[in-house]
Design an enzyme around this catalytic site. Structure first.
Site, mmCIF file in Angstrom:
data_model
loop_
_atom_site.group_PDB
_atom_site.id
_atom_site.type_symbol
_atom_site.label_atom_id
_atom_site.label_comp_id
_atom_site.label_asym_id
_atom_site.label_seq_id
_atom_site.Cartn_x
_atom_site.Cartn_y
_atom_site.Cartn_z
ATOM 1 N N THR A 180 0.929 -1.218 -0.038
ATOM 2 C CA THR A 180 -0.003 -0.115 -0.037
ATOM 3 C C THR A 180 0.938 1.210 -0.166
ATOM 4 O O THR A 180 0.299 2.699 -0.138
ATOM 5 C CB THR A 180 -0.867 0.128 1.136
ATOM 6 O OG1 THR A 180 -0.172 -0.023 2.414
ATOM 7 C CG2 THR A 180 -1.921 -1.185 1.156
ATOM 8 N N LYS A 181 1.915 1.325 0.199
ATOM 9 C CA LYS A 181 3.115 2.456 0.219
ATOM 10 C C LYS A 181 3.361 2.910 -1.272
ATOM 11 O O LYS A 181 3.303 2.115 -2.069
ATOM 12 C CB LYS A 181 4.162 1.912 0.927
ATOM 13 C CG LYS A 181 4.039 1.577 2.400
ATOM 14 C CD LYS A 181 2.649 2.573 3.201
ATOM 15 C CE LYS A 181 2.790 2.341 4.683
ATOM 16 N NZ LYS A 181 1.903 1.050 4.911
ATOM 17 N N ASN A 182 4.162 3.932 -1.023
ATOM 18 C CA ASN A 182 4.797 4.324 -2.568
ATOM 19 C C ASN A 182 5.833 3.348 -3.315
ATOM 20 O O ASN A 182 5.611 3.244 -4.482
ATOM 21 C CB ASN A 182 5.393 5.898 -2.337
ATOM 22 C CG ASN A 182 4.580 6.904 -1.532
ATOM 23 O OD1 ASN A 182 3.491 6.550 -0.787
ATOM 24 N ND2 ASN A 182 4.819 7.854 -1.807
#
Length: 376
Positions: A180-182
């Site tokens: 879910t992170k960059n």
């Protein structure tokens, strides 16, 4: 359905994974682990870093490094993910929860002095949505009271405080590379060591409490059990995936920040008209395009908006349930009132934000939000 999140693949992940496998060493601390370490140290300016299997692991390493013991107190925000607290609870710490700002989910630095006691050992800050906490106030307070500061920078890759990269300010910092992170590796994280006192011990804890890494560098004749630790390092396959992402960091960040800015501009009139509140970005902070949120007036309005968007094929979600309201925290009868945290728990709504979110879908999301409020 427009999803809330969609992991972005650069195209080189499988190539590097295949290369890692062909090298014959896919356990931790291999070729791609070192390439990632070098990238973070040389390209991003981190002083010393160690990849971990998760941000949770990195936080647990931090708790061990600062010698958290039963009876120690650790101050942190209530509005955060459970891993922030769990890492220190596992070592026996008492968690002292702090409130958020009224207009910002981050820890309210102006209230921390009231929470410090003779038992306080550390302050853990969480840079929510990649937006920096007020680090000067926090570091000055920690210096005055001889406390450690740990940055939970799970959401804060490539974000800054007064031009300083987040993760380089506290004594230790933890990052996440969850899908879910960059920048992602499926699961994964990193510990950043900014205090040289922890360099040698961090590597030992990382390697199950042994001096194995020093042995492979030829610094000791044999390796043995010298401290507590665990198997915190990730597979080199995970590191290979992550390295493909790091090579495309600038492109990924440019796209995500463009989407964030489009949301802000598209919803600005609704904010100015009082229908909702948009993220408040302090002058000292930057935006890294991790997530975009808006704040409704009450939980009923937020619930209705989530339902309305879902009916129109848009997946939006709320975020944390403040930890001071959790069953675990209340199991011994403890009660605490943190009004600002509760406000964000009840009213904050996150919108879809991922690399491949196209302008047409984003315009549709903004249109639907405007329609919802104007038809209320």
């Amino acid at each position: 359905m427009i999803p809330f999140n969609k992991p972005y693949m650069t195209g080189d992940e499988l190539y590097y994974i295949k290369d890692a496998v062909s090298r014959g060493k896919i356990s931790g601390n291999g070729y791609y682990t070192q390439k990632c370490h070098n990238y973070f140290n040389e390209q991003m300016g981190f002083r010393n870093c160690l990849l971990t299997s998760s941000c949770t692991d990195a936080l647990e390493m931090a708790a061990i490094l600062i010698d958290i013991e039963p009876g120690d107190e650790v101050i942190m925000p209530s509005y955060t993910f459970v891993s922030t607290a769990n890492a220190f609870v596992l070592r026996g710490a008492k968690i002292v929860f702090a409130d958020s700002y009224k207009d910002n989910p981050n820890i309210n630095a102006d209230t921390l002095h009231e929470l410090i006691t003779s038992k306080t050992k550390a302050i853990v800050v969480v840079h929510y949505a990649g937006i920096a906490c007020d680090m000067d106030k926090i570091m000055n307070l920690a210096s005055t009271h001889d406390l450690f500061v740990i940055e939970d920078a799970a959401q804060a890759i490539d974000s800054y405080y007064k031009g300083k990269r987040l993760g380089t300010i506290g004594h230790l910092a933890a990052f996440s590379f969850h899908e879910t992170k960059n920048i992602i590796a499926g699961e994964g994280g990193m510990l950043v060591v900014n205090d040289e006192r922890f360099d040698q011990r961090a590597e030992i804890i990382w390697e199950k409490g042994t001096n194995r890494s020093a042995f492979f560098r030829g610094e000791v004749a044999k390796y043995s059990w010298v401290d507590i630790g665990s198997s915190f390092l990730p597979s080199d396959v995970t590191a290979a995936f992550l390295y493909a992402q790091l090579e495309n960091l600038e492109k990924i960040q440019s796209r995500r920040k463009k989407i964030w800015n489009s949301y802000f501009e598209g919803l600005k009139k609704l904010g100015e008209s009082g229908f909702l509140k948009l993220p408040n970005i302090p002058d000292y902070a930057s935006v890294n395009g991790h997530l975009f949120y808006l704040v409704c007036k009450n939980i009923q309005e937020r619930t209705a908006l989530i339902s309305f968007l879902k009916q129109n094929n848009v997946h939006s979600v709320f975020h944390y349930l403040s930890l001071h309201k959790s069953p675990f925290y209340h199991k011994d009868g403890t009660s605490l009132v943190l009004g600002n945290c509760d406000h964000f728990t009840d009213n904050l709504l996150r919108l879809p934000l991922y690399y491949e979110l196209d302008r047409e879908d984003q315009n549709q999301i903004v249109f639907l939000i405007a329609k919802f409020f104007k038809e209320k």
